[in-house]
Every structure is written in structure tokens, then in C-alpha cells.
Design a protein around this motif. Structure first.
Motif, PDB file in Angstrom:
ATOM      1  N   SER A  18     -45.740  16.769  69.085  1.00 53.78           N
ATOM      2  CA  SER A  18     -46.823  15.856  69.450  1.00 53.78           C
ATOM      3  C   SER A  18     -47.017  14.767  68.404  1.00 53.78           C
ATOM      4  CB  SER A  18     -48.121  16.631  69.654  1.00 53.78           C
ATOM      5  OG  SER A  18     -48.502  17.300  68.462  1.00 53.78           O
ATOM      6  N   LYS A  19     -46.803  15.093  67.127  1.00 54.52           N
ATOM      7  CA  LYS A  19     -47.022  14.118  66.057  1.00 54.52           C
ATOM      8  C   LYS A  19     -45.780  13.295  65.738  1.00 54.52           C
ATOM      9  CE  LYS A  19     -50.736  16.613  63.686  1.00 54.52           C
ATOM     10  NZ  LYS A  19     -51.169  17.250  62.414  1.00 54.52           N
ATOM     11  N   THR A  20     -44.619  13.914  65.780  1.00 57.09           N
ATOM     12  CA  THR A  20     -43.390  13.200  65.396  1.00 57.09           C
ATOM     13  C   THR A  20     -42.273  13.454  66.416  1.00 57.09           C
ATOM     14  OG1 THR A  20     -42.658  15.059  64.012  1.00 57.09           O
ATOM     15  CG2 THR A  20     -43.948  13.317  62.936  1.00 57.09           C
ATOM     16  N   PRO A  21     -42.482  13.133  67.691  1.00 55.87           N
ATOM     17  CA  PRO A  21     -41.448  13.423  68.690  1.00 55.87           C
ATOM     18  C   PRO A  21     -40.133  12.691  68.402  1.00 55.87           C
ATOM     19  CG  PRO A  21     -43.087  11.901  69.579  1.00 55.87           C
ATOM     20  CD  PRO A  21     -43.638  12.419  68.280  1.00 55.87           C
ATOM     21  N   ILE A  30     -28.192  13.849  66.955  1.00 64.57           N
ATOM     22  CA  ILE A  30     -27.129  14.288  66.038  1.00 64.57           C
ATOM     23  C   ILE A  30     -26.385  15.471  66.636  1.00 64.57           C
ATOM     24  CG2 ILE A  30     -26.694  15.337  63.789  1.00 64.57           C
ATOM     25  CD1 ILE A  30     -28.960  13.585  62.688  1.00 64.57           C
ATOM     26  N   TYR A  31     -27.115  16.427  67.215  1.00 58.94           N
ATOM     27  CA  TYR A  31     -26.446  17.561  67.870  1.00 58.94           C
ATOM     28  C   TYR A  31     -25.580  17.072  69.029  1.00 58.94           C
ATOM     29  CZ  TYR A  31     -28.668  21.450  65.408  1.00 58.94           C
ATOM     30  OH  TYR A  31     -29.041  22.367  64.461  1.00 58.94           O
ATOM     31  N   ARG A  32     -26.085  16.111  69.801  1.00 59.65           N
ATOM     32  CA  ARG A  32     -25.298  15.570  70.917  1.00 59.65           C
ATOM     33  C   ARG A  32     -23.989  14.972  70.418  1.00 59.65           C
ATOM     34  NH1 ARG A  32     -24.186  10.753  72.597  1.00 59.65           N
ATOM     35  NH2 ARG A  32     -25.656   9.761  71.162  1.00 59.65           N
ATOM     36  N   GLN A  33     -24.059  14.160  69.376  1.00 56.26           N
ATOM     37  CA  GLN A  33     -22.851  13.538  68.847  1.00 56.26           C
ATOM     38  C   GLN A  33     -21.898  14.566  68.239  1.00 56.26           C
ATOM     39  OE1 GLN A  33     -22.995   9.684  66.872  1.00 56.26           O
ATOM     40  NE2 GLN A  33     -25.221   9.636  67.150  1.00 56.26           N
ATOM     41  N   CYS A  34     -22.446  15.623  67.649  1.00 55.88           N
ATOM     42  CA  CYS A  34     -21.594  16.691  67.130  1.00 55.88           C
ATOM     43  C   CYS A  34     -20.751  17.304  68.252  1.00 55.88           C
ATOM     44  CB  CYS A  34     -22.442  17.771  66.457  1.00 55.88           C
ATOM     45  SG  CYS A  34     -23.098  17.313  64.842  1.00 55.88           S
ATOM     46  N   GLY A  35     -21.374  17.492  69.409  1.00 55.61           N
ATOM     47  CA  GLY A  35     -20.638  18.028  70.548  1.00 55.61           C
ATOM     48  C   GLY A  35     -19.539  17.094  71.014  1.00 55.61           C
ATOM     49  N   ALA A  54     -44.099  24.694  58.609  1.00 51.64           N
ATOM     50  CA  ALA A  54     -44.306  23.755  59.710  1.00 51.64           C
ATOM     51  C   ALA A  54     -44.104  24.500  61.026  1.00 51.64           C
ATOM     52  CB  ALA A  54     -43.344  22.579  59.586  1.00 51.64           C
ATOM     53  N   ASN A  55     -44.072  23.763  62.143  1.00 58.57           N
ATOM     54  CA  ASN A  55     -43.972  24.398  63.449  1.00 58.57           C
ATOM     55  C   ASN A  55     -42.514  24.778  63.715  1.00 58.57           C
ATOM     56  OD1 ASN A  55     -44.259  25.228  66.076  1.00 58.57           O
ATOM     57  ND2 ASN A  55     -45.668  23.593  66.626  1.00 58.57           N
ATOM     58  N   TYR A  56     -42.092  25.892  63.142  1.00 55.94           N
ATOM     59  CA  TYR A  56     -40.701  26.316  63.262  1.00 55.94           C
ATOM     60  C   TYR A  56     -40.247  26.523  64.710  1.00 55.94           C
ATOM     61  CZ  TYR A  56     -41.008  27.220  58.217  1.00 55.94           C
ATOM     62  OH  TYR A  56     -41.174  27.093  56.866  1.00 55.94           O
ATOM     63  N   PRO A  57     -41.083  27.089  65.607  1.00 61.42           N
ATOM     64  CA  PRO A  57     -40.620  27.295  66.983  1.00 61.42           C
ATOM     65  C   PRO A  57     -40.197  26.007  67.685  1.00 61.42           C
ATOM     66  CG  PRO A  57     -42.557  28.631  66.567  1.00 61.42           C
ATOM     67  CD  PRO A  57     -42.400  27.732  65.382  1.00 61.42           C
ATOM     68  N   GLU A  58     -40.799  24.874  67.338  1.00 65.13           N
ATOM     69  CA  GLU A  58     -40.411  23.620  67.989  1.00 65.13           C
ATOM     70  C   GLU A  58     -39.024  23.170  67.532  1.00 65.13           C
ATOM     71  OE1 GLU A  58     -43.434  20.635  67.852  1.00 65.13           O
ATOM     72  OE2 GLU A  58     -44.733  21.761  69.220  1.00 65.13           O
ATOM     73  N   PHE A  59     -38.683  23.425  66.260  1.00 61.11           N
ATOM     74  CA  PHE A  59     -37.312  23.174  65.823  1.00 61.11           C
ATOM     75  C   PHE A  59     -36.351  24.113  66.548  1.00 61.11           C
ATOM     76  CE2 PHE A  59     -33.957  25.045  63.175  1.00 61.11           C
ATOM     77  CZ  PHE A  59     -33.072  23.975  63.171  1.00 61.11           C
ATOM     78  N   GLU A  60     -36.722  25.375  66.643  1.00 61.33           N
ATOM     79  CA  GLU A  60     -35.846  26.349  67.293  1.00 61.33           C
ATOM     80  C   GLU A  60     -35.572  25.956  68.739  1.00 61.33           C
ATOM     81  OE1 GLU A  60     -37.349  30.186  64.622  1.00 61.33           O
ATOM     82  OE2 GLU A  60     -38.080  29.890  66.667  1.00 61.33           O
ATOM     83  N   VAL A  62     -35.451  22.819  69.962  1.00 58.90           N
ATOM     84  CA  VAL A  62     -34.459  21.746  69.923  1.00 58.90           C
ATOM     85  C   VAL A  62     -33.087  22.316  69.613  1.00 58.90           C
ATOM     86  CG1 VAL A  62     -33.730  19.685  68.657  1.00 58.90           C
ATOM     87  CG2 VAL A  62     -36.119  19.959  69.305  1.00 58.90           C
ATOM     88  N   TYR A  63     -33.033  23.259  68.687  1.00 59.68           N
ATOM     89  CA  TYR A  63     -31.763  23.891  68.320  1.00 59.68           C
ATOM     90  C   TYR A  63     -31.136  24.582  69.529  1.00 59.68           C
ATOM     91  CZ  TYR A  63     -28.495  26.969  65.893  1.00 59.68           C
ATOM     92  OH  TYR A  63     -27.352  27.640  65.484  1.00 59.68           O
ATOM     93  N   GLN A  64     -31.934  25.317  70.259  1.00 63.93           N
ATOM     94  CA  GLN A  64     -31.410  26.071  71.391  1.00 63.93           C
ATOM     95  C   GLN A  64     -30.979  25.167  72.549  1.00 63.93           C
ATOM     96  OE1 GLN A  64     -34.702  28.667  72.154  1.00 63.93           O
ATOM     97  NE2 GLN A  64     -34.388  29.862  70.284  1.00 63.93           N
ATOM     98  N   THR A  65     -31.705  24.082  72.774  1.00 62.61           N
ATOM     99  CA  THR A  65     -31.418  23.220  73.925  1.00 62.61           C
ATOM    100  C   THR A  65     -30.403  22.119  73.622  1.00 62.61           C
ATOM    101  OG1 THR A  65     -33.323  21.815  73.388  1.00 62.61           O
ATOM    102  CG2 THR A  65     -33.687  23.632  74.925  1.00 62.61           C
TER     103      THR A  65
END
Length: 308
Positions: A18-21, A30-35, A54-60, A62-65
Motif C-alpha cells: 500500500s505504501k510502496t507498490p 527483475i524476476y521477470r527478466q531473470c526468467g 517489515a511486512n515479510y509476507p508481502e515480499f513472499e 511477490v517471490y511466489q508469484t
């Protein structure tokens, strides 16, 4: 082990969606380009989060998707998230090294991960591994200040953090060094900073980047990050004369060309413009020229050009 393609980023400073989308979107790109590039390993060299806890689940999420299948991610803590521990994050292929760690990279190289430690130099952190590294080709990944590198004033990073010096390089002889902490993408000899993948303030100008290292070829390449915002901070000097307007217009166009914006990215730009010097033409004409020259772009915080 086969030769690897490694991507390196740092200083993501994630807070919440919500604060830094846009910061999360930059990491997803970056993950897209890595693929697309067949990268096998992504290294995040510190300050993935704006602060520890910080809000670790929101990073997780992005990592998963966003993470390509079989892409591994290694994270080291930086000075902003220095208390980050491995058990805080969950995800297949996700590793956090919160202590100095030496790992094999392939058949011919090792890689030393140095997370940020307060009141310590990188030389001091490397020293316990000196004997093992003396007969190895090795790469250093750390988070701190390259003492001989370019550093501009940064409100996020005041002072000196875990410095690396030229004597350190001479003593321990890494093959390459990749560091987080300085938000400007830059290279000085064998030392590389990927820079921040999304601008945190107007001082972080230009297209944001990350690094791809091809270990088979020994090549390092900077790649642009597809960000929603790009800052530029431009200053021009006006010298009185008959051609002062045409000269200023030429300077502005050369500066814009130097931005090297990809096609279709003009609407992402916010630019702060300052004009100094003196004029025989008049402020009104100069302001009109500047506004028309930068018409395809937004002015930073909708502020008009500074002619004071």
C-alpha cells in the motif's frame, strides 16, 4: 557445476504494497527478466527491506508469484534490515545469509557473502576466510561503502558503513566485487554497485538498473529495470548573447537525448529544472522555452522551472 548466470540487485527498501507498490513492482520486473534471460540465481545484496520486521509476507507473495521456476534467491541483510534472519522468510529456493558465508559457485569459483555488521570493516569480515581464499578464484558480495568509489549525498545513507578499501582488494584478491548500499549504479575497476532498482528520492536519477553476471564469459552487464517512475535533476547556465535561447534549447535537447529513454517511457519521467546565469532576453522567454522543451515530461512535484 555448470556455468551460471547470476542477477544482482540491492537496496529495494520494501515497505508495504500500500505504501510502496512501485518498489514491489520493480522487484517483480527483475524476476521477470531473470526468467527471460535464463538466470539461475538472484542475489539481493542488502536492504531488501526498509527496516527489519517489515511486512515479510508481502515480499513472499511477490517471490511466489513472480519467481521463475528453479530460480534461487540469496539475500544478505543490509544496514536497514541488519537483524533479518533466515527463519523470518519462507519460500522454496530462498536463502538468507545473516552471517559471513563462503559457498561454492561452480567448479572454478567460490562466493563469499558478507552481510552488514555495524562497527566492522569488510576487511575484518574477510580475514577469517583468508587462508581458504588464498588459493581460490572468488567473488565478494557485500553491503557497504567502497572507499574509493563515487558517492553523492544521500539522505538515506549518512556516514560510512562497513567500508571496503583498496588494501583489502590487494590483500585478499577477489576476482569481482558486488556491493549494495550506494543507490547509484556504478563500476570502479572490479567493484560494481547495481544501485537501487526504484528511485527513493529526487537525488536518485536516471533509469534504474540491476546486474547480470555471466560466469562462463566473465561478463557483467547492467540491465534497465522497468519502473513506473524515473527522476532527472537538471541544471543549466544561461550566458547573455544573441544566441542564448538557441544555445539553451540545444543544451536541453542534448541533455534529454543523454537520458537514453526507451520508447514509450516519457510519461514515467519527473524532472526538476534549475536555470542560473543571466539573460539579455528576459525570464519570460526563458521560462517559456524551458517549459516547451520539457513538455513531454512532468515537472517534479509539479513545480515550475526554478529561475531564481
Amino acid at each position: 557445476m555448470q556455468p551460471l548466470k547470476i542477477a544482482i540487485t540491492a537496496d529495494n527498501h520494501l515497505v508495504t504494497q500500500s505504501k510502496t507498490p512501485e518498489r514491489f513492482q520493480a522487484l517483480a520486473d527483475i524476476y521477470r527478466q531473470c526468467g527471460e534471460e535464463g538466470v539461475q540465481l538472484l542475489i539481493i545484496a542488502g536492504d531488501l527491506f526498509e527496516q527489519t520486521m517489515a511486512n515479510y509476507p508481502e515480499f513472499e507473495k511477490v517471490y511466489q508469484t513472480s519467481r521463475p521456476i528453479d530460480l534461487k534467491t540469496v539475500i544478505i541483510p543490509g544496514n536497514h534490515d541488519h537483524q533479518l534472519q533466515g527463519e523470518a522468510l519462507a519460500g522454496e529456493g530462498l536463502v538468507v545469509y545473516s552471517e559471513p558465508t563462503l559457498r561454492p559457485l561452480n567448479d572454478s569459483r567460490k562466493i563469499l557473502f558478507l552481510p552488514y555488521k555495524d562497527q566492522q570493516t569488510m576487511g575484518e569480515a574477510i580475514a577469517p576466510f583468508a587462508e581458504e581464499l588464498s588459493s581460490q578464484r572468488w567473488i565478494l558480495i557485500g553491503h557497504g561503502d567502497w572507499s574509493a568509489g563515487q558517492k553523492i549525498p544521500d539522505p538515506y545513507e549518512r556516514g560510512i558503513y562497513m567500508p571496503l578499501t583498496r588494501p583489502d582488494l590487494k590483500s585478499y584478491q577477489p576476482e569481482m566485487v558486488f556491493l549494495g548500499h550506494i543507490h547509484l549504479a556504478q563500476q570502479d575497476g572490479l567493484v560494481y554497485y547495481p544501485g537501487s532498482p526504484f528511485p527513493l528520492h529526487i537525488g536518485e536519477t536516471g533509469i534504474r538498473k540491476f546486474i547480470i553476471l555471466d560466469t562462463a564469459k566473465g561478463e557483467v552487464e547492467y540491465r534497465p529495470v522497468n519502473t513506473a517512475l524515473i527522476y532527472f535533476d537538471e541544471s543549466f547556465l544561461v550566458i547573455p548573447g544573441e544566441d542564448e535561447l538557441s544555445s539553451l534549447e540545444k543544451d536541453i535537447q542534448e541533455r534529454i537525448t543523454g537520458w537514453q529513454l526507451p520508447e514509450g517511457w516519457a510519461d514515467r519521467v519527473q524532472v526538476r529544472v534549475r536555470i542560473s546565469g543571466s539573460s539579455s532576453t528576459g525570464r519570460t522567454e526563458i521560462q517559456s522555452l524551458v517549459e516547451s522543451s520539457f513538455a513531454p515530461y512532468r515537472f517534479y512535484q509539479d513545480q515550475p522551472p526554478d529561475l531564481d
